[in-house]
Design a protein around this motif. Structure first.
Motif, mmCIF file in Angstrom:
data_model
loop_
_atom_site.group_PDB
_atom_site.id
_atom_site.type_symbol
_atom_site.label_atom_id
_atom_site.label_comp_id
_atom_site.label_asym_id
_atom_site.label_seq_id
_atom_site.Cartn_x
_atom_site.Cartn_y
_atom_site.Cartn_z
ATOM 1 N N ARG A 1 0.827 -1.215 0.000
ATOM 2 C CA ARG A 1 0.000 0.000 0.000
ATOM 3 C C ARG A 1 0.856 1.258 0.000
ATOM 4 O O ARG A 1 0.573 2.216 -0.727
ATOM 5 C CB ARG A 1 -0.940 0.001 1.204
ATOM 6 C CG ARG A 1 -1.764 1.274 1.331
ATOM 7 C CD ARG A 1 -2.724 1.237 2.485
ATOM 8 N NE ARG A 1 -3.803 0.295 2.237
ATOM 9 C CZ ARG A 1 -4.894 0.595 1.527
ATOM 10 N NH1 ARG A 1 -5.030 1.809 0.988
ATOM 11 N NH2 ARG A 1 -5.848 -0.286 1.354
ATOM 12 N N ASP A 2 1.903 1.307 0.821
ATOM 13 C CA ASP A 2 2.732 2.505 0.908
ATOM 14 C C ASP A 2 3.411 2.810 -0.425
ATOM 15 O O ASP A 2 3.490 3.972 -0.838
ATOM 16 C CB ASP A 2 3.776 2.350 2.009
ATOM 17 C CG ASP A 2 3.167 2.404 3.402
ATOM 18 O OD1 ASP A 2 1.990 2.802 3.522
ATOM 19 O OD2 ASP A 2 3.871 2.042 4.366
ATOM 20 N N LEU A 3 3.923 1.760 -1.096
ATOM 21 C CA LEU A 3 4.616 1.987 -2.369
ATOM 22 C C LEU A 3 3.640 2.409 -3.460
ATOM 23 O O LEU A 3 3.904 3.371 -4.191
ATOM 24 C CB LEU A 3 5.364 0.725 -2.789
ATOM 25 C CG LEU A 3 6.715 0.459 -2.126
ATOM 26 C CD1 LEU A 3 7.320 -0.838 -2.647
ATOM 27 C CD2 LEU A 3 7.676 1.621 -2.372
ATOM 28 N N VAL A 4 2.531 1.688 -3.592
ATOM 29 C CA VAL A 4 1.561 2.046 -4.634
ATOM 30 C C VAL A 4 0.992 3.433 -4.352
ATOM 31 O O VAL A 4 0.875 4.275 -5.259
ATOM 32 C CB VAL A 4 0.437 1.003 -4.704
ATOM 33 C CG1 VAL A 4 -0.601 1.411 -5.749
ATOM 34 C CG2 VAL A 4 0.995 -0.373 -5.038
ATOM 35 N N GLY A 5 0.659 3.715 -3.086
ATOM 36 C CA GLY A 5 0.099 5.012 -2.735
ATOM 37 C C GLY A 5 1.047 6.159 -2.989
ATOM 38 O O GLY A 5 0.619 7.289 -3.282
ATOM 39 N N ALA A 6 2.364 5.899 -2.909
ATOM 40 C CA ALA A 6 3.343 6.956 -3.165
ATOM 41 C C ALA A 6 3.447 7.301 -4.642
ATOM 42 O O ALA A 6 3.944 8.380 -4.994
ATOM 43 C CB ALA A 6 4.711 6.525 -2.642
ATOM 44 N N LEU A 7 2.948 6.420 -5.523
ATOM 45 C CA LEU A 7 3.147 6.619 -6.959
ATOM 46 C C LEU A 7 1.874 6.920 -7.727
ATOM 47 O O LEU A 7 1.934 7.376 -8.865
ATOM 48 C CB LEU A 7 3.793 5.366 -7.569
ATOM 49 C CG LEU A 7 5.129 4.930 -6.959
ATOM 50 C CD1 LEU A 7 5.628 3.688 -7.665
ATOM 51 C CD2 LEU A 7 6.152 6.044 -7.047
ATOM 52 N N VAL A 8 0.725 6.641 -7.145
ATOM 53 C CA VAL A 8 -0.546 6.813 -7.844
ATOM 54 C C VAL A 8 -1.178 8.130 -7.427
ATOM 55 O O VAL A 8 -1.470 8.347 -6.259
ATOM 56 C CB VAL A 8 -1.494 5.634 -7.539
ATOM 57 C CG1 VAL A 8 -2.862 5.880 -8.159
ATOM 58 C CG2 VAL A 8 -0.905 4.334 -8.062
ATOM 59 N N SER A 9 -1.401 8.997 -8.398
ATOM 60 C CA SER A 9 -2.011 10.292 -8.094
ATOM 61 C C SER A 9 -3.519 10.266 -8.284
ATOM 62 O O SER A 9 -4.233 11.090 -7.742
ATOM 63 C CB SER A 9 -1.404 11.386 -8.985
ATOM 64 O OG SER A 9 -1.541 11.054 -10.354
ATOM 65 N N ASP A 10 -4.003 9.347 -9.097
ATOM 66 C CA ASP A 10 -5.431 9.208 -9.325
ATOM 67 C C ASP A 10 -5.825 7.753 -9.104
ATOM 68 O O ASP A 10 -4.987 6.870 -9.057
ATOM 69 C CB ASP A 10 -5.813 9.584 -10.768
ATOM 70 C CG ASP A 10 -5.593 11.057 -11.051
ATOM 71 O OD1 ASP A 10 -5.118 11.357 -12.144
ATOM 72 O OD2 ASP A 10 -5.889 11.878 -10.170
ATOM 73 N N GLY A 11 -7.110 7.513 -8.979
ATOM 74 C CA GLY A 11 -7.603 6.148 -8.953
ATOM 75 C C GLY A 11 -7.818 5.623 -7.557
ATOM 76 O O GLY A 11 -7.237 6.105 -6.580
ATOM 77 N N GLU A 12 -8.651 4.634 -7.471
ATOM 78 C CA GLU A 12 -8.978 4.002 -6.208
ATOM 79 C C GLU A 12 -8.097 2.779 -6.002
ATOM 80 O O GLU A 12 -7.886 1.979 -6.916
ATOM 81 C CB GLU A 12 -10.445 3.573 -6.205
ATOM 82 C CG GLU A 12 -11.421 4.731 -6.298
ATOM 83 C CD GLU A 12 -11.403 5.598 -5.053
ATOM 84 O OE1 GLU A 12 -11.141 5.053 -3.965
ATOM 85 O OE2 GLU A 12 -11.660 6.806 -5.171
ATOM 86 N N LEU A 13 -7.585 2.628 -4.789
ATOM 87 C CA LEU A 13 -6.783 1.466 -4.433
ATOM 88 C C LEU A 13 -7.678 0.480 -3.689
ATOM 89 O O LEU A 13 -8.331 0.840 -2.717
ATOM 90 C CB LEU A 13 -5.597 1.867 -3.560
ATOM 91 C CG LEU A 13 -4.624 2.876 -4.182
ATOM 92 C CD1 LEU A 13 -3.444 3.111 -3.245
ATOM 93 C CD2 LEU A 13 -4.141 2.404 -5.540
ATOM 94 N N GLU A 14 -7.675 -0.753 -4.147
ATOM 95 C CA GLU A 14 -8.512 -1.779 -3.536
ATOM 96 C C GLU A 14 -7.641 -2.768 -2.781
ATOM 97 O O GLU A 14 -6.642 -3.276 -3.319
ATOM 98 C CB GLU A 14 -9.309 -2.521 -4.619
ATOM 99 C CG GLU A 14 -10.207 -3.607 -4.063
ATOM 100 C CD GLU A 14 -10.912 -4.400 -5.157
ATOM 101 O OE1 GLU A 14 -11.573 -5.406 -4.820
ATOM 102 O OE2 GLU A 14 -10.788 -4.024 -6.346
#
Length: 545
Positions: free
Chosen positions: A385-398
């Motif tokens: 989660r921390d890595l994906v959240g640091a790189l994604v500016s848009d979109g929902e994370l499931e």
């Protein structure tokens, strides 16, 4: 098709860790940084080097892991990856013996369930969502697509988040094909003419170990010294080929896809990889399907390692990793775009935990729980989660459950995705399929009642999965050419046989788990498989979990 300009917003970012480039020099940076601008890699530099222009204010994300090119899978029957591993009851000689209409188990475990799922307007998109997510969580960034068929006669390939070798919509990534028209499949001259066109053809070839399997290859001989083989032929499996056959493939520039686990489970033997390598045949990897194969390429790398060891084949881990990255890209003629970590190439990345041990052995031995991040076209799609959240500016994370790994999320946001799947979460897809497979007998007994379609699918158009070899479709997955041998003339098989109803044969099934670590029954069945070499199944299960 990855999203490009219609997908989530991309931005500049940098990832720091050990970098395994798989470039022509096999460069490995023990402490390096991959700089990504939009869809592409801008630079790959040692951590102490100045940042490239435009990245002066971009702080590298310290991963503590190893960065590889994304894994490229050249053979899979994706829709079937919802089905559980088959405990194969006996050793077969060729494809016709286990997959034909005469095998009741095949109807019960494969044909019947997939007919129910593939024609249901609620279950079909759930299959598509689930199997694509399954590829992601096993580190795959490119695989084969899912064919959809409409009542209007239009046929197209599913375009999703994971790259699809058959539908790229990108001139830099020439599309391959995995189906040929009947007339091309059954006439050697027409088949050769098809091979002389621009597309690569990924086709099943010599599936099995007996002479009937090898006949599929021998039928490619048109006359003395002339073969229906070009550099566009990519032979899948090739288990029935002799050493001299691999030399013919190499002399004509053809390549092959190796699926060792599926071969061993069904036939007790895999392709003669030592002979293929001696001949100079370029080799890629494929997990085939969940019925008799790995969950994905990360598992198939381990299956290949054990198969090479059991056959005493001189095959290093670096060569194995190349089969799933650089060499696979070369087979597709994509080496200028993916398969390595070099400036100008697409940002398709796989990051696994840790930087110890040999970098190639580390990937071969990595478990699915070791995956920290998967990036496709510069978009973080799966990982911590921390890595994906640091790189994604848009979109929902499931949040992703059932993988055996904690704190993993998937980013399925894709405005350019197929409308059949848009808005469907992985959790919802999982629930639909779990319920449907548990209730297969009742679903199969339902009278056909077309459900209403709305939105983009209104206006009478209906879509269903175009499943492989459940019934004649006018397209083939393999050459089925005429062979004259031993005083008889016949077409190489397999024969599809009559379409049979599977209503009475169906029993409840479980949905195949996303990963080996999160699916305890997978390892149990694997360890019990009778056709595998001694202790192979148990050793592979231990490596996976």
């Amino acid at each position: 098709m990855p999203p490009g300009n219609d997908g989530p917003t991309t931005h500049r970012f940098a990832l720091r860790g050990r970098v395994v480039t798989l470039d022509e020099s096999d460069t490995v940076l023990d402490d390096g940084v991959v700089y990504v601008g939009g869809r592409s890699i801008d630079a790959v530099l040692p951590a102490g080097a100045p940042a490239p222009r435009g990245f002066e204010d971009v702080a590298p994300v310290v991963t503590g892991g190893t960065v590889y090119p994304g894994l490229i899978e050249l053979h899979n029957h994706l829709p079937y990856d919802v089905l559980p591993l088959w405990n194969v009851p006996k050793r077969y000689g060729n494809r016709s013996q286990w997959g034909g209409s005469g095998n009741p188990a095949y109807r019960t475990l494969v044909t019947g369930p997939m007919r129910v799922l593939g024609e249901d307007p609620d279950l079909m998109p759930a299959v598509v969502r689930y199997v694509e997510a399954k590829a992601l969580v096993n580190g795959t960034t490119t695989t084969q697509g899912i064919a959809l068929f409409s009542n209007a006669g239009a046929r197209r390939m599913y375009r999703g988040i994971v790259r699809n070798v058959e539908e790229t919509d990108d001139p830099e990534l020439p599309e391959a094909a995995s189906r040929i028209a009947d007339v091309e499949a059954e006439d050697a001259e027409k088949f050769l003419a098809r091979l002389k066109q621009s597309r690569r053809l990924l086709l099943h070839l010599a599936e099995g170990t007996d002479e009937a399997a090898r006949e599929h290859f021998l039928a490619l001989r048109i006359e003395e010294g002339r073969w229906a083989i070009t550099e566009n032929l990519v032979g899948i499996h090739c288990t029935g080929l002799a050493a001299e056959d691999f030399q013919i493939l190499a002399d004509h520039g053809a390549s092959m896809v190796w699926s060792p686990l599926s071969n061993l489970l069904l036939y007790g033997r895999t392709a003669d990889i030592a002979a293929a390598r001696r001949a100079g045949v370029l080799i890629g990897l494929g997990s085939d399907w969940s019925v008799s194969g790995s969950k994905g390429l990360l598992g198939e790398l381990k299956a290949a390692r054990l198969a090479a060891d059991a056959g005493e084949v001189d095959l290093g881990d670096r060569e194995l990793v190349a089969m799933a990255t650089r060499d696979a890209a070369r087979i597709l003629r994509w080496e200028h775009a993916v398969g390595s970590l070099r400036p100008g190439l697409r940002a398709d990345l796989l990051i696994t935990a840790g930087t110890a041990d040999d970098p190639y052995t580390a990937l071969v031995q990595a478990r699915d729980t070791d995956i920290q991040l998967v990036v496709i076209d510069g978009i973080a799609r799966y990982g911590l989660r921390d890595l994906v959240g640091a790189l994604v500016s848009d979109g929902e994370l499931e949040e992703v459950s059932g993988t055996g790994a904690d704190d993993r999320v998937v980013n399925l946001d894709d405005a350019a995705g197929d409308p059949l799947v848009a808005g469907l979460t992985l959790a919802e897809a999982t629930d639909r399929l779990t319920t449907a497979l548990a209730d297969l007998p009742a679903l199969a007994a339902r009278p056909p009642q077309p459900a209403p379609l709305t939105g983009a699918l209104a206006g009478g158009l209906r879509w269903r999965l175009a499943l492989d070899e459940l019934a004649p479709t006018g397209a083939e997955l393999r050459p089925r050419l005429t062979l004259s041998a031993a005083g008889r003339t016949h077409r190489t098989g397999p024969e599809l046989g009559p379409v049979t109803a599977a209503v009475g044969a169906l029993t409840p099934l479980r949905l195949d788990g996303l990963t080996a670590s999160g699916d305890s029954s997978f390892g149990t069945v694997l360890a019990q498989e009778a056709n595998l070499p001694a202790d192979y199944g148990a050793r592979l299960a231990r490596l996976l979990t």
